[in-house]
Design an enzyme around this catalytic site. Structure first.
Site, PDB file in Angstrom:
ATOM      1  N   SER A 178       0.832  -1.203   0.000  1.00 32.53           N
ATOM      2  CA  SER A 178       0.000   0.000   0.000  1.00 32.53           C
ATOM      3  C   SER A 178       0.867   1.253   0.000  1.00 32.53           C
ATOM      4  CB  SER A 178      -0.897   0.016   1.240  1.00 32.53           C
ATOM      5  OG  SER A 178      -1.610   1.245   1.339  1.00 32.53           O
ATOM      6  N   TYR A 191      -2.546  -0.627  10.366  1.00 29.93           N
ATOM      7  CA  TYR A 191      -2.588  -1.099   8.983  1.00 29.93           C
ATOM      8  C   TYR A 191      -1.354  -0.648   8.204  1.00 29.93           C
ATOM      9  CZ  TYR A 191      -4.242  -1.367   4.100  1.00 29.93           C
ATOM     10  OH  TYR A 191      -4.364  -1.611   2.758  1.00 29.93           O
TER      11      TYR A 191
END
Length: 285
Positions: A178, A191
C-alpha cells in the site's frame, strides 16, 4: 478513460459489498481485454471476491489463467459474482471460504487450490483488514491490532509457506502492499505498519526464493475505490477519498490489473524484489 471522482456511498457495514457502492467500481468487467499472456497458468488469489482481488481475477482469466480465489464467508455473494466472470472466459474458477489468519487455514486453502487446478504458478497475497481509528493511539484495541497483523502479515507469511512446496521455477508471488507503507495515515497506524512490514518481507522472500527461480514482488495501491473504504473509514475521509493525489481522484480496481498481470507474466522474468506503485502520483520511496 474518465471515472467519477467523488464517492456517493460513505457508510456501509464491514466488510461491505460491491453492490452497495456508488459509483460502481470498475473491475474490468467491460474495460479489460486479455492477450493470452498467462495462458494455462494457475493462479491463487486471496481476497479475490471484490475490489483489487476481483479485478486481478478477471484480468488473469482473460489472459488465460485458471483462477482460485480465497474469501471470507461474509463475502460469498461477491465471490459468486467474481467467479461467474472468471468462468465466462472458459477457464476454471474456484472459490474457497477462508480466514487467512492461521497456518492451518492457509494450508487447507492451498491444498484445495492444488487439488482443483493441479498446481500454483501465480500466488497473489491480497487479503487484508483495516479499520480506521481517527481518535488516536488509545483507540487501537488489542483485538483490532492483532486482527490486522494476523490477516495482513502473518496470513501472507503462512500463505507463502504453505504454497512453497508447490511452486516451481518460473512461479511468481505478488503481495499487495500500500501507499500507506510510505505515507502512513495516523488513523490507520496499525494497517500502515503492516504494509511496511510486507514490503520488507517481499525483499527477503525474493532473496530466499530467487535461487529456485521463484520471483517475489509487490504492488502498492494508492486510494482505490473498494467496499473496504466506506466500510472502514470515517464519512469525511470517504467523501474526499483520493483527492489528495496528484491525479486528483480515487483509482479504480481495474487500474491495478495491468501491474499484476505484468508481474505474473514472462515479461517480468527478471523482475524480483521490487514494489510497483499504482498510486495516482503519490511517491513510493
Amino acid at each position: 478513460m474518465s471515472y467519477e471522482t467523488t464517492p456517493t456511498t460513505t457508510d456501509v457495514r464491514w466488510p461491505g459489498a460491491t453492490s452497495e457502492l456508488d459509483p460502481a467500481p470498475d473491475h474490468g468487467e467491460t474495460s479489460y481485454t486479455g492477450h493470452g499472456r498467462l495462458a494455462g497458468k494457475r493462479a491463487l488469489i486471496t481476497g479475490g471476491d471484490s475490489g483489487i482481488g476481483r479485478a486481478v481475477a478477471i484480468a488473469y482469466a482473460r489472459e488465460g489463467a485458471h483462477v482460485v480465489i480465497g474469501h471470507l464467508p461474509e463475502e460469498r455473494e461477491d465471490a459468486a459474482s467474481t467467479l461467474e466472470l472468471v468462468r465466462a472466459e472458459g477457464v476454471t474458477g474456484l472459490g474457497v471460504e477462508v480466514d487467512v489468519r492461521t497456518p492451518a487455514a492457509n494450508a487447507a486453502l492451498v491444498q484445495q487450490a492444488v487439488a482443483e487446478v493441479g498446481g500454483i504458478d501465480i500466488l497473489v497475497a491480497n487479503a487484508a483488514y483495516q479499520m480506521a481509528q481517527p481518535g488516536g493511539l488509545e483507540d487501537y484495541s488489542p483485538e483490532q491490532v492483532q486482527r490486522v497483523y494476523e490477516t495482513n502479515v502473518f496470513g501472507t507469511l503462512w500463505l507463502v509457506q504453505a504454497a512453497r512446496p508447490h511452486l516451481e521455477a518460473g512461479a511468481s508471488i505478488i503481495v499487495t502492499t500500500s501507499i500507506q507503507a510510505y505515507s502512513p495515515s495516523e488513523a490507520l497506524l496499525d494497517y500502515a505498519s503492516t504494509k511496511a512490514a510486507l514490503n520488507n518481507l517481499v525483499v527477503n522472500l525474493a532473496g530466499d526464493l530467487g535461487p529456485d527461480g521463484i520471483r517475489v514482488n509487490a504492488v502498492a495501491p494508492g486510494p482505490i475505490w473498494t467496499p473496504l473504504i466506506p466500510a472502514t473509514m470515517p464519512e469525511d475521509k470517504v467523501k474526499s477519498f483520493g483527492q489528495d493525489t496528484p491525479l486528483g481522484r480515487m483509482g479504480q480496481p481495474v487500474e491495478l490489473a495491468g501491474a499484476y498481470v505484468f508481474l505474473a507474466s514472462d515479461d517480468a522474468s527478471y523482475v524480483s524484489g521490487t514494489v510497483i506503485g499504482v498510486t495516482g502520483g503519490k511517491p513510493v520511496f
